[in-house]
Write an enzyme that holds these catalytic residues in place. Structure first.
Site, PDB file in Angstrom:
ATOM      1  N   SER A   1     -11.349   0.662   2.451  1.00  0.00           N
ATOM      2  CA  SER A   1     -10.999   1.754   3.352  1.00  0.00           C
ATOM      3  C   SER A   1     -12.265   2.372   3.956  1.00  0.00           C
ATOM      4  O   SER A   1     -13.114   1.652   4.471  1.00  0.00           O
ATOM      5  CB  SER A   1     -10.178   2.787   2.583  1.00  0.00           C
ATOM      6  OG  SER A   1      -9.568   3.690   3.454  1.00  0.00           O
TER       7      SER A   1
ATOM      8  N   ARG B   1      -2.389  16.281   1.294  1.00  0.00           N
ATOM      9  CA  ARG B   1      -2.521  15.126   0.416  1.00  0.00           C
ATOM     10  C   ARG B   1      -1.191  14.394   0.249  1.00  0.00           C
ATOM     11  O   ARG B   1      -1.146  13.164   0.155  1.00  0.00           O
ATOM     12  CB  ARG B   1      -3.032  15.582  -0.957  1.00  0.00           C
ATOM     13  CG  ARG B   1      -3.254  14.453  -1.925  1.00  0.00           C
ATOM     14  CD  ARG B   1      -4.275  13.469  -1.402  1.00  0.00           C
ATOM     15  NE  ARG B   1      -4.664  12.494  -2.403  1.00  0.00           N
ATOM     16  CZ  ARG B   1      -5.594  11.582  -2.225  1.00  0.00           C
ATOM     17  NH1 ARG B   1      -6.247  11.511  -1.078  1.00  0.00           N
ATOM     18  NH2 ARG B   1      -5.894  10.729  -3.175  1.00  0.00           N
TER      19      ARG B   1
ATOM     20  N   ASP C   1      -0.472  -3.357   3.703  1.00  0.00           N
ATOM     21  CA  ASP C   1      -1.238  -2.206   4.190  1.00  0.00           C
ATOM     22  C   ASP C   1      -0.831  -1.889   5.628  1.00  0.00           C
ATOM     23  O   ASP C   1      -1.098  -2.671   6.530  1.00  0.00           O
ATOM     24  CB  ASP C   1      -2.729  -2.554   4.110  1.00  0.00           C
ATOM     25  CG  ASP C   1      -3.642  -1.394   4.485  1.00  0.00           C
ATOM     26  OD1 ASP C   1      -3.143  -0.364   4.972  1.00  0.00           O
ATOM     27  OD2 ASP C   1      -4.861  -1.520   4.279  1.00  0.00           O
TER      28      ASP C   1
ATOM     29  N   HIS D   1      -1.921   0.292   1.402  1.00  0.00           N
ATOM     30  CA  HIS D   1      -3.356   0.467   1.650  1.00  0.00           C
ATOM     31  C   HIS D   1      -4.135   0.554   0.334  1.00  0.00           C
ATOM     32  O   HIS D   1      -5.253   0.059   0.228  1.00  0.00           O
ATOM     33  CB  HIS D   1      -3.560   1.726   2.497  1.00  0.00           C
ATOM     34  CG  HIS D   1      -4.985   1.994   2.844  1.00  0.00           C
ATOM     35  ND1 HIS D   1      -5.769   1.065   3.502  1.00  0.00           N
ATOM     36  CD2 HIS D   1      -5.783   3.069   2.629  1.00  0.00           C
ATOM     37  CE1 HIS D   1      -6.993   1.579   3.675  1.00  0.00           C
ATOM     38  NE2 HIS D   1      -7.025   2.780   3.150  1.00  0.00           N
ATOM     39  N   ASP D   2      -3.532   1.183  -0.652  1.00  0.00           N
ATOM     40  CA  ASP D   2      -4.201   1.367  -1.949  1.00  0.00           C
ATOM     41  C   ASP D   2      -4.414   0.056  -2.725  1.00  0.00           C
ATOM     42  O   ASP D   2      -5.067   0.069  -3.774  1.00  0.00           O
ATOM     43  CB  ASP D   2      -3.396   2.334  -2.830  1.00  0.00           C
ATOM     44  CG  ASP D   2      -3.885   3.766  -2.683  1.00  0.00           C
ATOM     45  OD1 ASP D   2      -4.905   3.971  -2.003  1.00  0.00           O
ATOM     46  OD2 ASP D   2      -3.255   4.679  -3.259  1.00  0.00           O
TER      47      ASP D   2
END
Lengths: 195, 366
Positions: free
Chosen positions: B146, B216, B311, B344-345
């Site tokens: 990222s 968040r 992702d 994405h993680d």
């Protein structure tokens, strides 16, 4: 890719050229080409194990399905494209050939010859033939469009692909008198430089 | 595994990309393994948006290990028996390095919102000073996912002869309009918290935790994938005994509430804004007539670009764009697309294919 074939390709590809190898396998050819002819090489491969082999070999590789991707490499300044023993695995070989010649000025193509006498005998026997070049059983082969040397050269004439160089190899992977005299019957493999 | 946590101070002024000057700064660092005699076994790992210098191992009393613990350690993907791994908290962060929440040396006041804007290339500049500090002439590899992947790319561009390999994971050469939009929503949520006070909340001894939490929660959704969320939570109702908030119905709500709250308690709002701004403005090609190919031409490092299929925040097209530009530029670069369960993680977690690719890349000839 066996040694004779490697030597032929090594001889044909100019030093310091930019090369793309479609279906590059473990990247062995690109590795030799970069060591001996200082080429800038990229491989295209879709098999994760082969991709890992490329990475460990220090060969630049792009994970992609060739069927979906050849046209993406147009305009990238490639001098030579290589397609070793994979043209018959593509869904549309003729379109692939046209695209490859838009990607690079020249392309090296190797082809297993389905017209070889050994395979003809297999067919006569009433079975799907197999050979050193075509070892897989009919139910697990990746080959979709097998052809003979005569078929391929006919396509080249029809589409005006110029065969600049060619070598015919026998079943032992050697360039023999017989294989060059009657390639469609005695060659097991053909190697072309097409422009 | 030998772990060393150390704050390294730099007294020289640092000229930032924005034109402002930082009069000295601290970098919080953590290292794993040992630097060999030749100093040629060093690997720099760059953290993503909310990460920090604590990349691996577990500290006393900690529930969770460092953010890349699945990949860094003895016998792991980045094997600390062979490599000296360096992780830093970037400036502008809030985990020990100089940032908006650290008191100013002279006035002892928090700089808060007046902390200068920092960029990815500023971070790379500070990391280069850290390499000098460790007397590391050339990183064997710089890696990150990222925003960390952007730093790896920037390293290869900024200091061509000081990095041998760069692993650019779940990243891009610039983020999309949609990503900027999502970041702006997060910033807006924070700024609209009544405790934000234009960024000067620390001097008033308050913190815009509600805003930070909501920002968040939004961010967290973008880090996961739809299928991952469905698999993990489905439409299951939350057990009333463990409800974080009385209004919560579904497990996924409770999860986001929990994650958001945990984050708001440990992160600084100004850092959040600063980090997202750094991400938005990252575009190394802008110094090369907006030509990414030109921008990559001087790279000497070997690149490995990795994208994950699930992702959607940094989809594979971004990785492919870097790869295609690298080919046009004629530099060594490979691209692989991996299956990842976590959206994405995914870059944070071990998978066999991911691990094998990184290990092979690290081992390959430079």
């Amino acid at each position: 890719m066996d040694n004779t074939l490697k030597l032929i390709v090594l001889d044909w590809i100019p030093s310091q050229s930019k090369v793309i190898d479609f279906g590059c396998g473990d990247g062995a050819l690109l590795k030799i080409l970069s060591e001996q002819k200082s080429i800038i090489g990229y491989g295209v491969e879709n098999d994760p194990d082969k991709i890992n082999a490329c990475i460990i070999n220090g060969v630049s590789v792009i994970q992609q399905d060739i069927d979906a991707g050849i046209h993406n490499y147009k305009g990238m300044g490639f001098d030579v494209a290589v397609m070793a023993s994979s043209i018959q695995c593509l869904r549309k070989p003729r379109d692939a050939m046209k695209n490859i010649l838009k990607v690079a000025n020249e392309c090296v193509i190797t082809l297993p010859n389905f017209g070889n006498w050994e395979l003809r005998l297999g067919i006569l026997n009433g079975k799907m033939p197999s050979s050193a070049q075509l070892p897989a059983k009919w139910y697990e082969t990746k080959n979709l469009h097998l052809c003979t040397i005569a078929d391929f050269e006919e396509l080249c004439r029809e589409e005006s692909f110029t065969i600049k160089k060619n070598v015919y190899l026998n079943r032992k992977g050697k360039s023999s008198w017989l294989a060059n005299k009657l390639p469609n019957l005695f060659a097991a493999q053909a190697v072309y430089l097409i422009g | 595994m030998k772990i060393n946590t150390e704050k390294v101070s730099f007294v020289e002024p640092l000229a930032l990309e924005s034109g402002e000057i930082l009069h000295g700064f601290d970098l919080m660092t953590e290292t794993y393994g040992e630097l060999n005699y030749a100093k040629d076994n060093a690997v720099l790992v760059c953290h993503a948006f909310s990460g920090n210098h604590h990349a691996a191992g577990k500290r006393d009393g900690e529930k969770k290990p460092g953010w890349w613990d699945e990949l860094i350690g003895d016998g792991k993907t980045i094997d600390t028996r062979n490599y000296f791994v360096v992780a830093v908290n970037n400036i502008g962060g809030c985990h020990g390095s100089t940032g908006p929440a650290t008191p100013n040396n002279e006035s002892n006041q928090f700089s808060g919102a007046s902390f200068p804007e920092v960029s990815v290339s500023d971070w790379v500049k500070t990391q280069k000073l850290l390499a000098d500090h460790f007397r590391i002439d050339c990183w064997e590899m710089v890696a990150g996912g990222s925003l960390g992947g952007m730093q790896a790319l920037q390293w290869a561009i900024s200091y061509p002869n000081r990095v041998k390999k760069a692993a650019i994971i779940a990243a891009s050469s610039k983020i999309s309009t949609q990503n900027i939009a999502l970041n702006e929503v997060a910033r807006e949520i924070i700024k609209k918290d009544e405790d934000f006070h234009n960024g000067d909340y620390l001097s008033k001894d308050v913190s815009p935790k509600k805003g930070l939490k909501a920002a968040r929660m939004l961010g967290h959704i973008t880090y996961l994938s739809e299928s991952n969320m469905s698999k993990r939570f489905g439409r299951r109702l939350q057990d009333p005994k463990n409800k974080i908030d009385a209004d919560v119905n579904y497990e996924v709500e409770n999860y986001l509430q929990y994650k958001g709250e945990q984050f708001a308690n440990t992160f600084d709002a100004n850092s959040y804004i600063l980090m997202t701004k750094a991400m938005d403005s990252f575009d190394p090609a802008k110094d090369f007539d907006n030509d990414l190919i030109k921008c990559l031409q001087n790279i000497q490092a070997k690149l490995l670009v990795i994208s994950f299929d699930s992702d959607w925040l940094f989809p594979k097209e971004y990785g492919i764009e870097i790869q295609m530009s690298a080919i046009k530029a004629g530099i060594d670069s490979s691209y692989i697309e991996l299956e990842g369960d976590y959206g994405h993680d995914s870059f944070l977690f071990y998978s066999e294919q991911y691990s094998v690719a990184l290990t092979n890349f690290l081992k390959s000839d430079g």
